[in-house]
Design a protein around this motif. Structure first.
Motif, mmCIF file in Angstrom:
data_model
loop_
_atom_site.group_PDB
_atom_site.id
_atom_site.type_symbol
_atom_site.label_atom_id
_atom_site.label_comp_id
_atom_site.label_asym_id
_atom_site.label_seq_id
_atom_site.Cartn_x
_atom_site.Cartn_y
_atom_site.Cartn_z
ATOM 1 N N GLY A 111 -85.819 -14.371 31.052
ATOM 2 C CA GLY A 111 -86.360 -13.604 32.136
ATOM 3 C C GLY A 111 -85.084 -12.963 32.823
ATOM 4 N N ARG A 112 -85.152 -12.094 33.679
ATOM 5 C CA ARG A 112 -84.375 -11.382 34.434
ATOM 6 C C ARG A 112 -83.720 -12.239 35.491
ATOM 7 N NH1 ARG A 112 -88.873 -8.280 36.341
ATOM 8 N NH2 ARG A 112 -88.821 -8.518 38.736
ATOM 9 N N LEU A 113 -82.377 -11.897 35.751
ATOM 10 C CA LEU A 113 -81.601 -12.560 36.704
ATOM 11 C C LEU A 113 -80.951 -11.561 37.888
ATOM 12 C CD1 LEU A 113 -79.852 -15.171 34.624
ATOM 13 C CD2 LEU A 113 -81.080 -15.878 36.567
ATOM 14 N N HIS A 114 -81.065 -11.748 38.808
ATOM 15 C CA HIS A 114 -80.422 -10.806 39.963
ATOM 16 C C HIS A 114 -79.005 -10.664 39.844
ATOM 17 C CE1 HIS A 114 -79.831 -8.577 43.582
ATOM 18 N NE2 HIS A 114 -81.078 -8.146 43.469
ATOM 19 N N LEU A 115 -78.544 -9.606 39.725
ATOM 20 C CA LEU A 115 -77.128 -9.274 39.666
ATOM 21 C C LEU A 115 -76.108 -9.899 40.560
ATOM 22 C CD1 LEU A 115 -76.942 -5.204 39.230
ATOM 23 C CD2 LEU A 115 -76.153 -7.204 37.532
ATOM 24 N N SER A 116 -76.686 -10.272 41.794
ATOM 25 C CA SER A 116 -75.937 -10.778 42.805
ATOM 26 C C SER A 116 -75.845 -12.288 42.251
ATOM 27 C CB SER A 116 -76.652 -10.840 44.042
ATOM 28 O OG SER A 116 -77.818 -11.388 44.008
ATOM 29 N N ASN A 117 -76.785 -12.740 41.309
ATOM 30 C CA ASN A 117 -76.334 -14.381 40.863
ATOM 31 C C ASN A 117 -75.600 -14.444 39.383
ATOM 32 O OD1 ASN A 117 -78.346 -14.863 42.899
ATOM 33 N ND2 ASN A 117 -80.087 -15.009 41.424
ATOM 34 N N VAL A 118 -75.162 -13.378 39.125
ATOM 35 C CA VAL A 118 -73.911 -13.460 38.121
ATOM 36 C C VAL A 118 -72.728 -12.775 38.283
ATOM 37 C CG1 VAL A 118 -76.236 -13.303 36.343
ATOM 38 C CG2 VAL A 118 -74.840 -11.482 36.771
ATOM 39 N N MET A 119 -71.838 -13.219 37.618
ATOM 40 C CA MET A 119 -70.317 -12.707 37.813
ATOM 41 C C MET A 119 -69.716 -12.577 36.477
ATOM 42 S SD MET A 119 -68.609 -14.493 40.847
ATOM 43 C CE MET A 119 -67.325 -13.652 41.085
ATOM 44 N N LEU A 120 -69.078 -11.429 36.256
ATOM 45 C CA LEU A 120 -68.713 -11.311 34.982
ATOM 46 C C LEU A 120 -67.353 -12.246 34.724
ATOM 47 C CD1 LEU A 120 -68.781 -8.837 33.057
ATOM 48 C CD2 LEU A 120 -66.935 -7.779 34.281
ATOM 49 N N LEU A 121 -67.474 -12.427 33.506
ATOM 50 C CA LEU A 121 -66.144 -13.223 33.066
ATOM 51 C C LEU A 121 -65.346 -12.433 32.304
ATOM 52 C CD1 LEU A 121 -68.052 -16.326 31.163
ATOM 53 C CD2 LEU A 121 -66.580 -16.347 33.226
ATOM 54 N N CYS A 122 -64.076 -12.592 32.827
ATOM 55 C CA CYS A 122 -62.878 -11.855 32.468
ATOM 56 C C CYS A 122 -62.399 -12.265 31.047
ATOM 57 C CB CYS A 122 -61.702 -11.994 33.471
ATOM 58 S SG CYS A 122 -60.279 -11.205 32.888
ATOM 59 N N GLY A 123 -62.105 -11.534 30.210
ATOM 60 C CA GLY A 123 -61.779 -11.957 28.618
ATOM 61 C C GLY A 123 -60.401 -12.310 28.802
ATOM 62 N N SER A 124 -59.642 -11.951 29.798
ATOM 63 C CA SER A 124 -57.876 -12.212 29.848
ATOM 64 C C SER A 124 -57.595 -13.517 30.415
ATOM 65 C CB SER A 124 -57.311 -11.056 30.631
ATOM 66 O OG SER A 124 -57.500 -9.694 29.695
ATOM 67 N N CYS A 125 -58.408 -13.839 31.524
ATOM 68 C CA CYS A 125 -57.937 -14.868 32.344
ATOM 69 C C CYS A 125 -59.162 -15.972 32.184
ATOM 70 C CB CYS A 125 -57.781 -14.672 33.944
ATOM 71 S SG CYS A 125 -59.041 -14.041 34.716
ATOM 72 N N GLY A 126 -60.263 -15.551 31.648
ATOM 73 C CA GLY A 126 -61.190 -16.715 31.412
ATOM 74 C C GLY A 126 -62.224 -17.233 32.725
ATOM 75 N N LYS A 127 -61.860 -16.279 33.601
ATOM 76 C CA LYS A 127 -62.541 -16.717 35.196
ATOM 77 C C LYS A 127 -63.677 -15.904 35.441
ATOM 78 C CE LYS A 127 -58.473 -19.202 36.844
ATOM 79 N NZ LYS A 127 -57.306 -18.901 37.334
ATOM 80 N N ALA A 128 -64.575 -16.321 36.232
ATOM 81 C CA ALA A 128 -65.751 -15.397 36.715
ATOM 82 C C ALA A 128 -65.122 -14.584 37.771
ATOM 83 C CB ALA A 128 -66.773 -16.327 37.490
ATOM 84 N N ALA A 129 -65.220 -13.228 37.528
ATOM 85 C CA ALA A 129 -64.346 -12.252 38.496
ATOM 86 C C ALA A 129 -65.322 -11.395 39.088
ATOM 87 C CB ALA A 129 -63.292 -11.846 37.704
ATOM 88 N N ARG A 130 -64.673 -10.939 40.422
ATOM 89 C CA ARG A 130 -65.193 -9.713 40.914
ATOM 90 C C ARG A 130 -64.715 -8.645 40.231
ATOM 91 N NH1 ARG A 130 -68.965 -10.781 44.161
ATOM 92 N NH2 ARG A 130 -68.953 -12.577 45.571
ATOM 93 N N VAL A 131 -65.364 -7.594 40.216
ATOM 94 C CA VAL A 131 -64.692 -6.411 39.551
ATOM 95 C C VAL A 131 -64.229 -5.331 40.451
ATOM 96 C CG1 VAL A 131 -65.508 -4.657 38.031
ATOM 97 C CG2 VAL A 131 -66.508 -6.662 37.768
ATOM 98 N N GLY A 132 -63.058 -4.963 40.269
ATOM 99 C CA GLY A 132 -62.279 -4.014 41.003
ATOM 100 C C GLY A 132 -62.417 -2.960 40.253
ATOM 101 N N LYS A 133 -61.972 -1.872 40.767
ATOM 102 C CA LYS A 133 -61.896 -0.370 40.195
ATOM 103 C C LYS A 133 -60.594 -0.115 39.939
ATOM 104 C CE LYS A 133 -65.579 1.981 41.606
ATOM 105 N NZ LYS A 133 -66.338 3.047 42.694
ATOM 106 N N LYS A 134 -60.409 0.645 38.787
ATOM 107 C CA LYS A 134 -59.146 1.131 38.672
ATOM 108 C C LYS A 134 -58.992 2.778 38.430
ATOM 109 C CE LYS A 134 -54.588 0.248 36.300
ATOM 110 N NZ LYS A 134 -53.984 -0.880 35.226
#
Ligand SMILES: [Zn+2]
Length: 113
Positions: free
Chosen positions: A68-91
């Motif tokens: 089933g779907r999950l709301h975007l605000s309930n998930v965080m991206l996992l960073c492949g480099s540091c392995g932590k759930a991260a907020r996404v910044g913009k570069k």
């Protein structure tokens, strides 16, 4: 933070962690992004039972489980480099191209393919 900004942060194929709700702490790959509903479908998570009609592959029919779907605000991206759930910044690159960036380690999340 505006919702519109949230939309592009998580994409199909990303590995994410659920941060709230009954699937809290679980991780999985994004199968599908539903921008209109601000939701994602994550492989193996938030399974919901559904009744199905008999088919050749499944002659008895019955109950199957689907994500089933999950709301975007309930998930965080996992960073492949540091392995932590991260907020996404913009570069923003000199050529104007926008990349997603981990705000914990500063690594770029979009690897050029
Ligand atoms: Zn990171």
């Amino acid at each position: 933070m505006k919702e519109g900004a949230l939309k592009a942060q998580i994409r199909k194929g990303d590995l994410v962690r659920v941060v709230t709700g009954k699937e809290k702490g679980k991780e999985g790959a994004v199968l599908k992004v539903l921008p209109v509903k601000h939701s994602v479908i994550i492989e193996g998570l938030n399974l919901q039972k559904r009744a199905t009609k008999p088919t050749q592959a499944n002659p008895k029919g019955g109950i199957i489980e689907r994500e089933g779907r999950l709301h975007l605000s309930n998930v965080m991206l996992l960073c492949g480099s540091c392995g932590k759930a991260a907020r996404v910044g913009k570069k923003i690159l000199p050529d104007g191209k926008k990349l997603r960036m981990c705000n914990r380690c500063g690594d770029v999340l979009d690897k050029d393919s």
